[in-house]
Design a protein around this motif. Structure first.
Motif, short mmCIF file in Angstrom:
data_model
loop_
_atom_site.label_atom_id
_atom_site.label_comp_id
_atom_site.label_asym_id
_atom_site.label_seq_id
_atom_site.Cartn_x
_atom_site.Cartn_y
_atom_site.Cartn_z
N LEU A 7 -16.36 -11.59 6.72
CA LEU A 7 -15.89 -11.98 8.42
C LEU A 7 -16.85 -10.97 9.15
CD1 LEU A 7 -12.31 -10.29 8.83
CD2 LEU A 7 -13.00 -12.84 9.56
N GLU A 8 -17.51 -12.40 10.13
CA GLU A 8 -18.36 -11.83 11.26
C GLU A 8 -18.04 -10.89 12.01
OE1 GLU A 8 -21.47 -12.24 10.41
OE2 GLU A 8 -21.13 -13.44 9.16
N LYS A 9 -16.98 -9.77 11.79
CA LYS A 9 -16.54 -8.77 13.29
C LYS A 9 -17.09 -7.27 13.03
CE LYS A 9 -12.87 -12.02 14.55
NZ LYS A 9 -11.74 -12.17 15.51
N ASP A 10 -16.52 -7.08 13.54
CA ASP A 10 -16.83 -5.35 13.53
C ASP A 10 -15.42 -5.25 13.00
OD1 ASP A 10 -18.86 -4.69 14.73
OD2 ASP A 10 -17.93 -4.61 16.98
N ALA A 11 -15.47 -4.03 12.05
CA ALA A 11 -14.17 -3.55 11.27
C ALA A 11 -12.55 -2.99 11.95
CB ALA A 11 -14.57 -2.37 10.26
N ASP A 12 -12.82 -2.55 13.00
CA ASP A 12 -11.57 -1.89 13.73
C ASP A 12 -10.72 -3.18 14.81
OD1 ASP A 12 -14.09 -1.95 15.65
OD2 ASP A 12 -12.74 -0.60 16.62
N LEU A 13 -12.13 -4.11 14.99
CA LEU A 13 -11.74 -4.96 15.48
C LEU A 13 -10.83 -6.11 14.67
CD1 LEU A 13 -11.71 -6.86 18.33
CD2 LEU A 13 -14.00 -8.46 17.12
N ALA A 14 -11.28 -6.16 13.52
CA ALA A 14 -10.49 -7.58 12.29
C ALA A 14 -9.26 -6.63 11.49
CB ALA A 14 -11.41 -7.29 11.09
N LEU A 15 -9.25 -5.48 12.39
CA LEU A 15 -7.95 -4.65 11.52
C LEU A 15 -6.72 -4.55 12.42
CD1 LEU A 15 -6.35 -2.51 9.90
CD2 LEU A 15 -7.96 -0.82 10.80
N PHE A 16 -7.86 -4.29 14.46
CA PHE A 16 -6.99 -4.62 14.84
C PHE A 16 -6.49 -5.85 15.47
CE2 PHE A 16 -8.31 -0.17 15.66
CZ PHE A 16 -7.36 0.52 15.94
N SER A 17 -6.67 -6.76 14.98
CA SER A 17 -7.15 -8.31 16.17
C SER A 17 -5.66 -9.00 14.29
CB SER A 17 -7.73 -9.27 15.28
OG SER A 17 -8.80 -9.30 14.08
N GLY A 18 -5.74 -8.52 13.54
CA GLY A 18 -5.02 -8.66 12.21
C GLY A 18 -5.29 -9.31 11.38
N GLU A 19 -6.28 -9.76 11.13
CA GLU A 19 -7.08 -10.76 10.61
C GLU A 19 -7.58 -9.98 8.74
OE1 GLU A 19 -10.86 -13.34 11.40
OE2 GLU A 19 -10.61 -11.91 13.66
N ILE A 20 -6.80 -8.62 8.89
CA ILE A 20 -7.55 -8.00 7.24
C ILE A 20 -5.83 -7.57 7.19
CG2 ILE A 20 -9.70 -7.97 6.92
CD1 ILE A 20 -9.50 -4.98 7.86
N GLN A 21 -5.37 -7.15 6.46
CA GLN A 21 -4.39 -6.33 5.94
C GLN A 21 -4.56 -4.89 6.05
OE1 GLN A 21 -2.69 -8.29 2.54
NE2 GLN A 21 -1.11 -9.02 3.97
N LEU A 22 -5.88 -4.39 5.50
CA LEU A 22 -6.07 -3.21 4.83
C LEU A 22 -7.52 -2.85 4.87
CD1 LEU A 22 -4.28 -1.15 2.31
CD2 LEU A 22 -7.39 -1.57 2.29
N LEU A 23 -8.11 -1.55 5.65
CA LEU A 23 -9.42 -1.38 5.98
C LEU A 23 -9.71 -0.58 4.31
CD1 LEU A 23 -12.59 -1.72 6.76
CD2 LEU A 23 -11.14 -0.55 8.62
N VAL A 24 -10.50 -0.22 4.25
CA VAL A 24 -11.22 1.06 3.39
C VAL A 24 -12.04 1.53 4.22
CG1 VAL A 24 -12.11 1.47 0.78
CG2 VAL A 24 -10.65 -0.70 1.17
N ALA A 25 -12.31 2.73 4.24
CA ALA A 25 -13.57 3.83 5.52
C ALA A 25 -13.72 4.52 3.71
CB ALA A 25 -13.06 4.43 5.51
N ALA A 26 -14.93 4.58 3.27
CA ALA A 26 -15.58 5.69 2.53
C ALA A 26 -15.64 7.32 3.32
CB ALA A 26 -17.12 5.53 2.35
N LEU A 27 -15.59 8.45 2.54
CA LEU A 27 -15.40 9.68 3.91
C LEU A 27 -15.91 10.66 2.17
CD1 LEU A 27 -12.85 10.73 5.84
CD2 LEU A 27 -13.98 12.57 3.95
N TYR A 28 -17.12 10.85 3.03
CA TYR A 28 -17.59 12.44 2.53
C TYR A 28 -17.26 13.75 2.20
CZ TYR A 28 -21.72 8.63 1.18
OH TYR A 28 -21.37 7.25 1.28
#
Length: 144
Positions: A7-28
């Motif tokens: 997806l040629e979108k920023d992660a938050d835009l894809a999440l908030f627009s509903g184009e993805i169902q779940l977003l995985v973030a790595a946390l150190y």
């Protein structure tokens, strides 16, 4: 092999627009303030991830994996935080090791989401083969 889409979108835009169902973030574990997707999501959800860290609910220990169903402005969002251990320097990303990836795979397969997204930079700029090999059977979307 997993199905990889881009997806040629920023992660938050894809999440908030509903184009993805779940977003995985790595946390150190040793990174404060948070960087990468975790930092962006923490900002978007008004410090919620930082609150979980301060309370001891989540630390970023390698292999720690939590699913956060969140409500924001009366909309429902699905976030998964993956603890990947320590980083050499805050803000830098390294290739995620096998142990956290195995745990992530197990959790993603059990959730059965059809549009799971990751940011390549959160995983040390991993290529498509890295994701296909480590997260087979997961329909995965790559976002910025």
């Amino acid at each position: 092999m997993g199905l990889i889409h881009h997806l040629e979108k920023d992660a938050d835009l894809a999440l908030f627009s509903g184009e993805i169902q779940l977003l995985v973030a790595a946390l150190y574990r040793n990174e404060r303030p948070l960087y990468g997707l975790a930092g962006l999501l923490d900002w978007r959800f008004r410090g919620l991830i930082s609150d979980y860290i301060r309370s001891g609910f989540f630390s970023g220990e390698a292999g720690e994996c939590i699913y956060l169903p969140l409500i924001h402005n009366d909309l429902f969002y699905h976030i998964m935080l993956l603890g990947v251990g320590d980083t050499d320097r805050p803000g830098t990303r390294k290739m995620v090791t096998q142990h956290p990836l195995q745990i992530l795979h197990k959790n993603l397969v059990s959730l059965r989401n059809s549009r799971v997204a990751v940011s390549r930079t959160d995983f040390g700029n991993a290529n498509d083969n890295f994701f296909s090999e480590n997260l087979p059977e997961v329909p995965l979307w790559i976002v910025h």
